[in-house]
Each structure stands twice: as C-alpha cells, then as structure tokens.
Enzyme design. Sequence first.
Site, PDB file in Angstrom:
ATOM      1  N   ASP A   6      -3.260  -0.507 -16.950  1.00 47.88           N
ATOM      2  CA  ASP A   6      -3.310  -0.208 -15.507  1.00 47.88           C
ATOM      3  C   ASP A   6      -1.893  -0.349 -14.955  1.00 47.88           C
ATOM      4  O   ASP A   6      -1.366  -1.459 -14.875  1.00 47.88           O
ATOM      5  CB  ASP A   6      -4.314  -1.174 -14.866  1.00 47.88           C
ATOM      6  CG  ASP A   6      -4.036  -1.430 -13.394  1.00 47.88           C
ATOM      7  OD1 ASP A   6      -3.572  -0.513 -12.706  1.00 47.88           O
ATOM      8  OD2 ASP A   6      -4.302  -2.567 -12.948  1.00 47.88           O
ATOM      9  N   ASN A   9       2.299  -0.618  -8.876  1.00 48.77           N
ATOM     10  CA  ASN A   9       3.679  -0.505  -8.414  1.00 48.77           C
ATOM     11  C   ASN A   9       4.512  -1.738  -8.737  1.00 48.77           C
ATOM     12  O   ASN A   9       5.732  -1.651  -8.825  1.00 48.77           O
ATOM     13  CB  ASN A   9       3.710  -0.216  -6.910  1.00 48.77           C
ATOM     14  CG  ASN A   9       3.460   1.259  -6.633  1.00 48.77           C
ATOM     15  OD1 ASN A   9       4.259   2.109  -7.006  1.00 48.77           O
ATOM     16  ND2 ASN A   9       2.327   1.569  -6.010  1.00 48.77           N
ATOM     17  N   THR A  10       3.867  -2.896  -8.925  1.00 44.64           N
ATOM     18  CA  THR A  10       4.593  -4.135  -9.246  1.00 44.64           C
ATOM     19  C   THR A  10       4.369  -4.567 -10.687  1.00 44.64           C
ATOM     20  O   THR A  10       5.303  -4.949 -11.379  1.00 44.64           O
ATOM     21  CB  THR A  10       4.151  -5.274  -8.306  1.00 44.64           C
ATOM     22  OG1 THR A  10       4.236  -4.814  -6.957  1.00 44.64           O
ATOM     23  CG2 THR A  10       5.045  -6.499  -8.482  1.00 44.64           C
ATOM     24  N   ASN A  11       3.117  -4.517 -11.121  1.00 44.01           N
ATOM     25  CA  ASN A  11       2.770  -5.003 -12.451  1.00 44.01           C
ATOM     26  C   ASN A  11       1.990  -3.976 -13.249  1.00 44.01           C
ATOM     27  O   ASN A  11       1.266  -3.158 -12.678  1.00 44.01           O
ATOM     28  CB  ASN A  11       1.902  -6.269 -12.346  1.00 44.01           C
ATOM     29  CG  ASN A  11       2.701  -7.468 -11.888  1.00 44.01           C
ATOM     30  OD1 ASN A  11       3.798  -7.720 -12.363  1.00 44.01           O
ATOM     31  ND2 ASN A  11       2.162  -8.198 -10.939  1.00 44.01           N
ATOM     32  N   ASP A 109      -6.226   3.995  -9.300  1.00 44.76           N
ATOM     33  CA  ASP A 109      -6.678   2.594  -9.300  1.00 44.76           C
ATOM     34  C   ASP A 109      -7.912   2.422  -8.409  1.00 44.76           C
ATOM     35  O   ASP A 109      -8.825   1.667  -8.733  1.00 44.76           O
ATOM     36  CB  ASP A 109      -5.547   1.633  -8.894  1.00 44.76           C
ATOM     37  CG  ASP A 109      -4.857   1.981  -7.577  1.00 44.76           C
ATOM     38  OD1 ASP A 109      -5.106   3.063  -7.006  1.00 44.76           O
ATOM     39  OD2 ASP A 109      -4.050   1.138  -7.105  1.00 44.76           O
TER      40      ASP A 109
HETATM   41  N1  LIG Z   1       1.531 -15.753  -8.487  1.00 41.40           N
HETATM   42  C1  LIG Z   1       2.069 -14.946  -7.575  1.00 41.40           C
HETATM   43  N2  LIG Z   1       2.859 -15.451  -6.614  1.00 41.40           N
HETATM   44  C2  LIG Z   1       3.409 -14.646  -5.705  1.00 41.40           C
HETATM   45  N3  LIG Z   1       3.232 -13.333  -5.660  1.00 41.40           N
HETATM   46  C3  LIG Z   1       2.484 -12.793  -6.577  1.00 41.40           C
HETATM   47  C4  LIG Z   1       1.847 -13.540  -7.596  1.00 41.40           C
HETATM   48  N4  LIG Z   1       1.148 -12.715  -8.370  1.00 41.40           N
HETATM   49  C5  LIG Z   1       1.324 -11.498  -7.858  1.00 41.40           C
HETATM   50  N5  LIG Z   1       2.134 -11.543  -6.774  1.00 41.40           N
HETATM   51  C6  LIG Z   1       2.496 -10.436  -5.916  1.00 41.40           C
HETATM   52  O1  LIG Z   1       1.358  -9.628  -5.895  1.00 41.40           O
HETATM   53  C7  LIG Z   1       1.717  -8.273  -5.895  1.00 41.40           C
HETATM   54  C8  LIG Z   1       1.289  -7.662  -7.145  1.00 41.40           C
HETATM   55  O2  LIG Z   1      -0.073  -7.789  -7.326  1.00 41.40           O
HETATM   56  P1  LIG Z   1      -0.706  -7.064  -8.565  1.00 41.40           P
HETATM   57  O3  LIG Z   1      -0.423  -7.836  -9.790  1.00 41.40           O
HETATM   58  O4  LIG Z   1      -2.111  -6.749  -8.229  1.00 41.40           O
HETATM   59  O5  LIG Z   1       0.261  -5.823  -8.625  1.00 41.40           O
HETATM   60  P2  LIG Z   1       0.070  -4.334  -8.808  1.00 41.40           P
HETATM   61  O6  LIG Z   1      -1.139  -4.125  -9.644  1.00 41.40           O
HETATM   62  O7  LIG Z   1       1.349  -3.813  -9.300  1.00 41.40           O
HETATM   63  O8  LIG Z   1      -0.181  -3.821  -7.369  1.00 41.40           O
HETATM   64  P3  LIG Z   1      -0.674  -2.384  -7.066  1.00 41.40           P
HETATM   65  O9  LIG Z   1      -1.812  -2.140  -7.995  1.00 41.40           O
HETATM   66  O10 LIG Z   1      -1.072  -2.499  -5.637  1.00 41.40           O
HETATM   67  O11 LIG Z   1       0.485  -1.496  -7.286  1.00 41.40           O
HETATM   68  C9  LIG Z   1       3.205  -8.221  -5.814  1.00 41.40           C
HETATM   69  O12 LIG Z   1       3.566  -8.032  -4.475  1.00 41.40           O
HETATM   70  C10 LIG Z   1       3.616  -9.565  -6.391  1.00 41.40           C
HETATM   71  O13 LIG Z   1       4.846  -9.959  -5.890  1.00 41.40           O
HETATM   72  C1  LIG Z   2      -2.428   2.933  -2.321  1.00 42.40           C
HETATM   73  C2  LIG Z   2      -1.917   2.619  -3.711  1.00 42.40           C
HETATM   74  C3  LIG Z   2      -0.408   2.472  -3.695  1.00 42.40           C
HETATM   75  C4  LIG Z   2      -2.524   1.273  -4.145  1.00 42.40           C
HETATM   76  O1  LIG Z   2      -2.124   0.948  -5.429  1.00 42.40           O
HETATM   77  C5  LIG Z   2      -2.364   3.703  -4.729  1.00 42.40           C
HETATM   78  O2  LIG Z   2      -3.738   3.762  -4.816  1.00 42.40           O
HETATM   79  C6  LIG Z   2      -1.829   5.069  -4.373  1.00 42.40           C
HETATM   80  O3  LIG Z   2      -0.675   5.346  -4.551  1.00 42.40           O
HETATM   81  N1  LIG Z   2      -2.745   5.960  -3.877  1.00 42.40           N
HETATM   82  C7  LIG Z   2      -2.459   7.308  -3.495  1.00 42.40           C
HETATM   83  C8  LIG Z   2      -2.897   7.598  -2.102  1.00 42.40           C
HETATM   84  C9  LIG Z   2      -4.372   7.374  -1.825  1.00 42.40           C
HETATM   85  O4  LIG Z   2      -5.056   6.686  -2.591  1.00 42.40           O
HETATM   86  O5  LIG Z   2      -4.888   7.890  -0.832  1.00 42.40           O
HETATM   87  K   LIG Z   3       4.882   4.703  -3.497  1.00 47.08           K
END
Ligand SMILES: Nc1ncnc2c1ncn2[C@@H]1O[C@H](COP(=O)(O)OP(=O)(O)OP(=O)(O)O)[C@@H](O)[C@H]1O
Ligand SMILES: CC(C)(CO)[C@@H](O)C(=O)NCCC(=O)O
Ligand SMILES: [K+]
Length: 271
Positions: A6, A9-11, A109
């Site tokens: 998966d 944008n961050t992980n 997602d």
């Molecule tokens: N233990 C933690 N402490 C602080 N911030 C955290 C921690 N774990 C995750 N984050 C923050 O949570 C966010 C990421 O969450 P997640 O791991 O769900 O990321 P992601 O899947 O990349 O997000 P997305 O799916 O929305 O792109 C980031 O903004 C990250 O900085």
């Molecule tokens: C909204 C985010 C960034 C959440 O991860 C992602 O689902 C995304 O880029 N979506 C595209 C726009 C939409 O879902 O309407």
């Molecule tokens: K974006």
Amino acid sequence: MILAIDIGNTNIVIGGIDEKKTYFIERVSTVRTKTELEYAIDIKNVLDIYGYSVEDISGGIVCSVVPQITNIMRVAAEKILRRDIMVVKSGLKTGLNILMDFPNQLGSDLVAASVAGITHYQVPLIIFDLGTATTVCVVDDKKNYIGGMIYPGLRVSLDALTENAAQLQGVALESPGRVIGKNTIDCMKSGILNSNAAAIDGIIDRIEEELGQKATVLATGGLAKTVLPLCRREIILDEELLLKGMLTIYQKNHAAFAASAETGKGADSCG
Ligand SMILES: Nc1ncnc2c1ncn2[C@@H]1O[C@H](COP(=O)(O)OP(=O)(O)OP(=O)(O)O)[C@@H](O)[C@H]1O
Ligand SMILES: CC(C)(CO)[C@@H](O)C(=O)NCCC(=O)O
Ligand SMILES: [K+]
C-alpha cells in the site's frame, strides 16, 4: 499468502496476508526518488526479517496514491516474486458500486478500505483513514460508495502551523493527558489531537443525519490509534483494513488476471 503493498504519500505498508491471518505488516518511508532495485531490496528485507521466502508468496497486489511510484513498485515486486503483480485501479471487480461524479478519480486506498469494510463489517459504513490526509468514506446500506471527505491530516496540519507561526515549533503527536494545556507544547498537542477527535465525532453525527441511518464506524491509518482514544463515539480500529481490502480485490480478480497475463493481453488489464 499474498504480498500486499500500500503506497501512501508518507509511508509504504508492506504486508503478508491470506484469509486466515496477517503474517507480517511493516512500514517503510515513501521516497519518490528510489529506484526499482531499492524498493525490491525493501521487499526482500521485509520477507527476510520474517523468515519467508518467495515460495511462501502466491501473488502480489499494489495499491498506490502516488502515481510516480506505482509502476516502479510493481516492477520491484515482480523482480522479487518473479510473477505478475496486480495493481488496484478502475476496471477491477470490487463488489463496491462507486457513485461518484468521476469514479475513476477515487483514490485506490479509499476503494481498498471500502472493499474491506463491506467484506468484514455491517453496512452502512463510515470509514476514517488518518494518514497524510484524513479521509472519510461513506458506504450506504446497499454497498454503494456514496462519497466522503478529504481534509489535512494531523501531521500536515501541524507542519503548516509551525511553518506559519514564528514562535511555534514542532511537537510529537501524543496526548498531553488533559484538554486544557498549560504550556505551549501541551496547548499544541491538545489542540491538534482534540480538534481532530472532536471533528471525527461531529462528522459522524452529521453524516448519520444526512444518511438518515446509524452506521458502523471504522478507523485506520498511521494516526488512528493516537486519535481514537480521544473520540466519544464508538469507532472500530482496524489497522489492517487496506491489506484486507487488497486481499479481497486480489481474490476477486486473480483468475482473470492470471488468464490475461498468460495470453499476453497485457499483464495489468483485468475486467
Ligand atoms: N508514531 C507517529 N508519530 C507521529 N506521526 C506519525 C506517527 N506515525 C505516523 N505518523 C504520521 O502519520 C502520517 C502517516 O500516516 P500513515 O502511515 O497512515 O501514512 P500514509 O499511509 O502514507 O498516509 P496516506 O495513506 O494518507 O498517504 C504522517 O503524517 C506521519 O508523519
Ligand atoms: C486523498 C488521498 C491523498 C488519501 O490518501 C488519496 O486517496 C488520493 O490521492 N485520492 C485521489 C482523489 C480522491 O480520492 O478523490
Ligand atoms: K498529492
């Protein structure tokens, strides 16, 4: 077991899952400049750490909201697993009826989370994903995806605040233990956590009002376990929701995918 990747944008979450259980789940940082080989090494390392070999994995699926990484990761996974890897995109069977103005623009997602929702929980559903963005998915009692919300995630909100306020510095995302802060750091911690928790409670009320029904409320994403304890509504935490959705999508499309890969019609077109 299948490998589910998966890309947020961050992980990037790398998991091994089948219908019985989740065997492993790990996060690596999303790095937009990494090469296929570097992502292949990430995948290999996760498998090695958990003592699994390629033979333990019967297939793979990628769900991405970072288009520039999607294909790189697909090829990286194919390098390790030596088989075609499915990508979550419009055209796949999901069991979810997406009633949006532009269904193919809905984030993969959100599709995966909603598919897991209708597979494992009672509809109607409200699903919160607390990641880079906070997203809300609403699925009605007929398994229609009827819409939702997108707003800045907690870390993104905090970063914007510290960037714009000269006297405020970064804080850890953890509860200060009380609502009324007595110093700058506690005020910021309480502010970001309680504002988001209260928003979630309030959003549930408003969505249920618009739906005219009570809903099952789910939450997932890296920050869900931090915010949920501060919410007053009953919310089910499922940190594996996306992996479960990806497994279901894989299972629904695997036969057609294998057939199309076999006849060389294009490895990633399924219907
Ligand atoms: N233990 C933690 N402490 C602080 N911030 C955290 C921690 N774990 C995750 N984050 C923050 O949570 C966010 C990421 O969450 P997640 O791991 O769900 O990321 P992601 O899947 O990349 O997000 P997305 O799916 O929305 O792109 C980031 O903004 C990250 O900085
Ligand atoms: C909204 C985010 C960034 C959440 O991860 C992602 O689902 C995304 O880029 N979506 C595209 C726009 C939409 O879902 O309407
Ligand atoms: K974006």
